[in-house]
Structure formats: structure tokens, C-alpha cells
Motif scaffolding. Sequence first.
Motif, PDB file in Angstrom:
ATOM      1  N   HIS A  43      -7.789   0.757  -2.918  1.00 55.96           N
ATOM      2  CA  HIS A  43      -8.919   1.651  -2.654  1.00 55.96           C
ATOM      3  C   HIS A  43      -8.353   3.050  -2.467  1.00 55.96           C
ATOM      4  O   HIS A  43      -7.142   3.229  -2.336  1.00 55.96           O
ATOM      5  N   GLY A  44      -9.218   4.037  -2.442  1.00 53.55           N
ATOM      6  CA  GLY A  44      -8.762   5.424  -2.388  1.00 53.55           C
ATOM      7  C   GLY A  44      -8.608   5.961  -0.993  1.00 53.55           C
ATOM      8  O   GLY A  44      -9.057   7.078  -0.696  1.00 53.55           O
ATOM      9  N   GLY A  45      -7.981   5.193  -0.102  1.00 59.64           N
ATOM     10  CA  GLY A  45      -7.806   5.650   1.278  1.00 59.64           C
ATOM     11  C   GLY A  45      -6.420   5.321   1.799  1.00 59.64           C
ATOM     12  O   GLY A  45      -5.440   5.338   1.051  1.00 59.64           O
ATOM     13  N   ASP A  46      -6.349   4.990   3.086  1.00 61.96           N
ATOM     14  CA  ASP A  46      -5.067   4.741   3.749  1.00 61.96           C
ATOM     15  C   ASP A  46      -4.612   3.313   3.462  1.00 61.96           C
ATOM     16  O   ASP A  46      -4.651   2.434   4.320  1.00 61.96           O
ATOM     17  N   SER A  47      -4.127   3.111   2.241  1.00 56.60           N
ATOM     18  CA  SER A  47      -3.873   1.762   1.731  1.00 56.60           C
ATOM     19  C   SER A  47      -2.836   0.994   2.540  1.00 56.60           C
ATOM     20  O   SER A  47      -2.962  -0.219   2.731  1.00 56.60           O
ATOM     21  N   ASP A  48      -1.797   1.676   3.002  1.00 55.15           N
ATOM     22  CA  ASP A  48      -0.759   0.936   3.727  1.00 55.15           C
ATOM     23  C   ASP A  48      -1.263   0.449   5.075  1.00 55.15           C
ATOM     24  O   ASP A  48      -0.945  -0.666   5.505  1.00 55.15           O
ATOM     25  N   SER A  49      -2.098   1.237   5.743  1.00 62.31           N
ATOM     26  CA  SER A  49      -2.598   0.819   7.058  1.00 62.31           C
ATOM     27  C   SER A  49      -3.617  -0.311   6.939  1.00 62.31           C
ATOM     28  O   SER A  49      -3.579  -1.270   7.722  1.00 62.31           O
ATOM     29  N   THR A  50      -4.518  -0.216   5.977  1.00 66.11           N
ATOM     30  CA  THR A  50      -5.492  -1.297   5.813  1.00 66.11           C
ATOM     31  C   THR A  50      -4.800  -2.566   5.332  1.00 66.11           C
ATOM     32  O   THR A  50      -5.145  -3.674   5.745  1.00 66.11           O
ATOM     33  N   GLY A  51      -3.780  -2.411   4.485  1.00 65.48           N
ATOM     34  CA  GLY A  51      -2.997  -3.567   4.049  1.00 65.48           C
ATOM     35  C   GLY A  51      -2.256  -4.199   5.204  1.00 65.48           C
ATOM     36  O   GLY A  51      -2.178  -5.430   5.329  1.00 65.48           O
ATOM     37  N   SER A  52      -1.699  -3.365   6.072  1.00 65.29           N
ATOM     38  CA  SER A  52      -0.958  -3.850   7.227  1.00 65.29           C
ATOM     39  C   SER A  52      -1.858  -4.637   8.175  1.00 65.29           C
ATOM     40  O   SER A  52      -1.499  -5.735   8.629  1.00 65.29           O
ATOM     41  N   ILE A  53      -3.029  -4.104   8.476  1.00 60.45           N
ATOM     42  CA  ILE A  53      -3.971  -4.763   9.389  1.00 60.45           C
ATOM     43  C   ILE A  53      -4.419  -6.106   8.826  1.00 60.45           C
ATOM     44  O   ILE A  53      -4.425  -7.129   9.522  1.00 60.45           O
TER      45      ILE A  53
ATOM     46  N   LEU B 130     -16.905   0.765   3.613  1.00 59.26           N
ATOM     47  CA  LEU B 130     -16.592   0.733   5.045  1.00 59.26           C
ATOM     48  C   LEU B 130     -15.803   1.955   5.491  1.00 59.26           C
ATOM     49  O   LEU B 130     -15.564   2.133   6.682  1.00 59.26           O
ATOM     50  N   GLY B 131     -15.374   2.797   4.544  1.00 60.79           N
ATOM     51  CA  GLY B 131     -14.650   4.014   4.890  1.00 60.79           C
ATOM     52  C   GLY B 131     -13.410   4.191   4.034  1.00 60.79           C
ATOM     53  O   GLY B 131     -13.258   3.555   2.988  1.00 60.79           O
ATOM     54  N   GLU B 132     -12.520   5.044   4.498  1.00 62.56           N
ATOM     55  CA  GLU B 132     -11.265   5.302   3.788  1.00 62.56           C
ATOM     56  C   GLU B 132     -10.050   4.831   4.577  1.00 62.56           C
ATOM     57  O   GLU B 132      -8.958   4.727   4.024  1.00 62.56           O
ATOM     58  N   GLY B 133     -10.233   4.572   5.872  1.00 63.07           N
ATOM     59  CA  GLY B 133      -9.145   4.006   6.655  1.00 63.07           C
ATOM     60  C   GLY B 133      -8.267   5.000   7.385  1.00 63.07           C
ATOM     61  O   GLY B 133      -7.318   4.606   8.057  1.00 63.07           O
ATOM     62  N   TRP B 134      -8.564   6.286   7.284  1.00 60.89           N
ATOM     63  CA  TRP B 134      -7.720   7.264   7.980  1.00 60.89           C
ATOM     64  C   TRP B 134      -8.002   7.259   9.478  1.00 60.89           C
ATOM     65  O   TRP B 134      -7.131   7.596  10.279  1.00 60.89           O
ATOM     66  N   THR B 135      -9.232   6.889   9.865  1.00 63.79           N
ATOM     67  CA  THR B 135      -9.565   6.804  11.285  1.00 63.79           C
ATOM     68  C   THR B 135      -9.467   5.354  11.747  1.00 63.79           C
ATOM     69  O   THR B 135      -9.531   4.423  10.938  1.00 63.79           O
TER      70      THR B 135
ATOM     71  N   GLY C   2       0.788  -1.234   0.000  1.00 59.75           N
ATOM     72  CA  GLY C   2       0.000   0.000   0.000  1.00 59.75           C
ATOM     73  C   GLY C   2       0.815   1.277   0.000  1.00 59.75           C
ATOM     74  O   GLY C   2       0.295   2.360  -0.295  1.00 59.75           O
ATOM     75  N   ALA C   3       2.113   1.158   0.322  1.00 57.65           N
ATOM     76  CA  ALA C   3       2.938   2.359   0.527  1.00 57.65           C
ATOM     77  C   ALA C   3       2.996   3.260  -0.701  1.00 57.65           C
ATOM     78  O   ALA C   3       2.989   4.486  -0.586  1.00 57.65           O
ATOM     79  N   GLY C   4       3.053   2.670  -1.894  1.00 55.32           N
ATOM     80  CA  GLY C   4       3.206   3.460  -3.106  1.00 55.32           C
ATOM     81  C   GLY C   4       1.926   4.078  -3.640  1.00 55.32           C
ATOM     82  O   GLY C   4       1.961   4.861  -4.593  1.00 55.32           O
ATOM     83  N   ILE C   5       0.776   3.721  -3.023  1.00 56.45           N
ATOM     84  CA  ILE C   5      -0.507   4.251  -3.520  1.00 56.45           C
ATOM     85  C   ILE C   5      -1.323   4.892  -2.404  1.00 56.45           C
ATOM     86  O   ILE C   5      -2.500   5.223  -2.600  1.00 56.45           O
ATOM     87  N   GLU C   6      -0.694   5.125  -1.267  1.00 53.96           N
ATOM     88  CA  GLU C   6      -1.419   5.548  -0.063  1.00 53.96           C
ATOM     89  C   GLU C   6      -2.275   6.787  -0.263  1.00 53.96           C
ATOM     90  O   GLU C   6      -3.376   6.873   0.268  1.00 53.96           O
ATOM     91  N   PHE C   7      -1.805   7.746  -1.030  1.00 56.81           N
ATOM     92  CA  PHE C   7      -2.528   9.012  -1.124  1.00 56.81           C
ATOM     93  C   PHE C   7      -3.228   9.181  -2.480  1.00 56.81           C
ATOM     94  O   PHE C   7      -3.548  10.299  -2.885  1.00 56.81           O
ATOM     95  N   GLN C   8      -3.476   8.068  -3.188  1.00 56.65           N
ATOM     96  CA  GLN C   8      -4.118   8.123  -4.507  1.00 56.65           C
ATOM     97  C   GLN C   8      -5.572   7.650  -4.428  1.00 56.65           C
ATOM     98  O   GLN C   8      -5.902   6.763  -3.643  1.00 56.65           O
ATOM     99  N   SER C   9      -6.406   8.236  -5.283  1.00 56.19           N
ATOM    100  CA  SER C   9      -7.787   7.769  -5.388  1.00 56.19           C
ATOM    101  C   SER C   9      -7.813   6.454  -6.160  1.00 56.19           C
ATOM    102  O   SER C   9      -6.840   6.085  -6.842  1.00 56.19           O
ATOM    103  N   LEU C  10      -8.932   5.749  -6.072  1.00 57.35           N
ATOM    104  CA  LEU C  10      -9.069   4.495  -6.813  1.00 57.35           C
ATOM    105  C   LEU C  10      -8.929   4.734  -8.320  1.00 57.35           C
ATOM    106  O   LEU C  10      -8.310   3.928  -9.033  1.00 57.35           O
ATOM    107  N   GLU C  11      -9.464   5.873  -8.779  1.00 54.91           N
ATOM    108  CA  GLU C  11      -9.353   6.204 -10.209  1.00 54.91           C
ATOM    109  C   GLU C  11      -7.893   6.392 -10.608  1.00 54.91           C
ATOM    110  O   GLU C  11      -7.454   5.912 -11.661  1.00 54.91           O
ATOM    111  N   GLU C  12      -7.131   7.089  -9.777  1.00 55.21           N
ATOM    112  CA  GLU C  12      -5.702   7.276 -10.061  1.00 55.21           C
ATOM    113  C   GLU C  12      -4.961   5.941 -10.064  1.00 55.21           C
ATOM    114  O   GLU C  12      -4.120   5.680 -10.927  1.00 55.21           O
TER     115      GLU C  12
END
Length: 362
Positions: A288-298, A255-260, A24-34
Amino acid sequence: MEQQDFRSRVRGCLLGGAVGDALGAGIEFQSLEEIRSRHGEEGVTDYVPAYGRRGAVTDDTQMTLFTVDGLIRAHVRRDTGAWHPPTDVHAAYLRWAATQRDWGPDERRATDGWLAREEWLYARRAPGNACLTGLADERMGTLESPKNPGSKGCGTVMRSAPFGLLVGWEPQLVFQLAVECAAQTHGHPTGVLSAGAFAVIVHGVVRGETIDAGVRHALALLATRPDHEETSEALQHALEAVRRGTPGPELVQSLGEGWTAEEALAMGVYCALVAEDVRHGLLLAVNHGGDSDSTGSICGNLLGALHGETALPPSWIAELEGRATLLQLADDFSMEMTQGPALHAPGSSAGSAAWLARYPRA
């Protein structure tokens, strides 16, 4: 539990979390479209460069490693009669915070142990503001007087899998330790309770439960706590999403974006619940267009704890930043939890001096 099985699950939990983090690290701040425009309709299917390399991990893995370090140090100090794990974990988090400020490990004291001297950890990988400010001075946040009382960022959850590896503990004690340590940087009830819930889910899985059973155990413990509703509802939504059709990015994003904290928890748990295998679950968790590295990590922590290290894709392990450190720490944790007294109890072998140099009691 067989010692080899435990070791495989500990390794799987730490390596799996790091692999999910790196995907997730390389796409963390990108939208799903990006993500889709850059990597195709399926999104990323392998590591993409982040921080100058493939397989780079972020603050999620860094802080998880220091959580493990703190738990080992707490266990080592039991021999002295000094037993307060939140203090040892807090000291470990302060050592992590120093890696975010200092150029390298040259200034470390002998009492800091071996992990704080790992050169590669001295790198800023988009650390959360609450984690940095919560650890900017030496006062330890507590449940009664937490740091950043309004914050419920996912920085509490993404570092809390190691509490679940304390298989000799009762689930309610695992939950309590995780929430006390979460309050060291985040004070919002949802931030701390999400960390406790995640630790309990990991705990159940390492002890042989299904992820679903672990979630239900966490929900039962959450129900006894004030202000649990936001966290409980997020986990309920994750369970409900399992029955809502074929897994895909749209369902994950429902389910959200994962920032919280509660959103990251729900997204990571959902992806682990519906995973056909580790690869499928992790790619679902990051595209997905959220905090990809954190959701991937969990998600990776859960799937690795469930299946053990041998279920992780070898090519992803081979390119993973810090792999040797992760494996060493996982094996040291397993050793301490199963062989601790033989390693450093009074009158133990000469090897105890080497162990105490790695994990000082100070």
C-alpha cells in the motif's frame, strides 16, 4: 501454557514482526502506483533490496529488540527489590538511541549488556523524529509529563508487541506498562493508547485467544480511558473492514496510510484478521502507499504470536537480517519469564554470573 509453546510464540512474534518490517522496508516511501509499476500488479511478493541488502530491517525491529531487552532487565532486577519496568525499558531505549548516534559498540560499558554490543544494530534505518528527540536526553517522559506531547506517530505501536508477551500479567497491567513506555517518546493520547491496545491484542493472542477476541478486549480497556475515541474508532473500522469484501490494497488503504499510531494499528490488525496464512497477511500488510514497514511489522507480530515460528515462510527467515540476534533474544526472554529465579536468584547456580553479564542489574 507449555514452555515450548510459549517459546514458539515468542519467537514467532519477534521473527514475524521483523519479516514484515523487512518486506516493507524497500517500499516504505512509495505510492501503490509506484510499487505496482516497479514490481508488477501484485506488488512485492518477496524481499526487495533496502539499505544495501535483501531482508534488511528498520528502526521498528531495532526498537522492538530493545523493548525485549528492557523487559528482561526489569525482570532480572526484581531480585534486588528494585521494580519499576518503565525505568528499565527507558534505559534500553537510551541504548537504542546511542546506536543511532555512535559508529559502533566500542564505547559501550559492561553494564550495557550484550544487545548493545551487537555491531549490526549500529545503523540508521529511517528512525522516527519523535523517537530520536524523545530519547535525546536522559529525562524519562511520563504520562503526566510526556516527551513530544503533540505526537501520535506509529513509533509507539511498532515497538510495543513485547509487552504483550508478559503472559503472567493481567491485561490491564500490560496495557498500563505499554502506555507508560510510549509516553517516553510520544505524548498524544492516541499515540500512547494505540501502543497499549496493540500490547493487549498480542497478549490475548499469545494466551490462546483469537485476534478478534484480543481486539475486543483492547476496546473494553480503551473505553475506560479518556481521549480513547480516535484509537477505538480505528480498531472498530478494522473490524468492519473484515466484512467489506475480498481483502486488497484498496481496503487496506481505506483504513489510512499508517504514519500515525491508530492507522498503523488498524491496518496491521486488519491484515492479520483476514490473513489466509502468514505469507498472504504480510504481503497484504506491506503493499500500500503508506508506512509499509510498520504495518508489516505489526501484522507480523500478531501472526507470529498466533501461529508460532514454524508458520513463518522459511525462505524469508533464512534471509532476514539479524536473525541470530532475534532468536537469541526471544529464547532469553522465554527463559527469563519461565526460569528466572533459577537463573539469578540469590544462591542460584554458577551460571547466574553469565546471565547477569548478559543482563546486568545496574
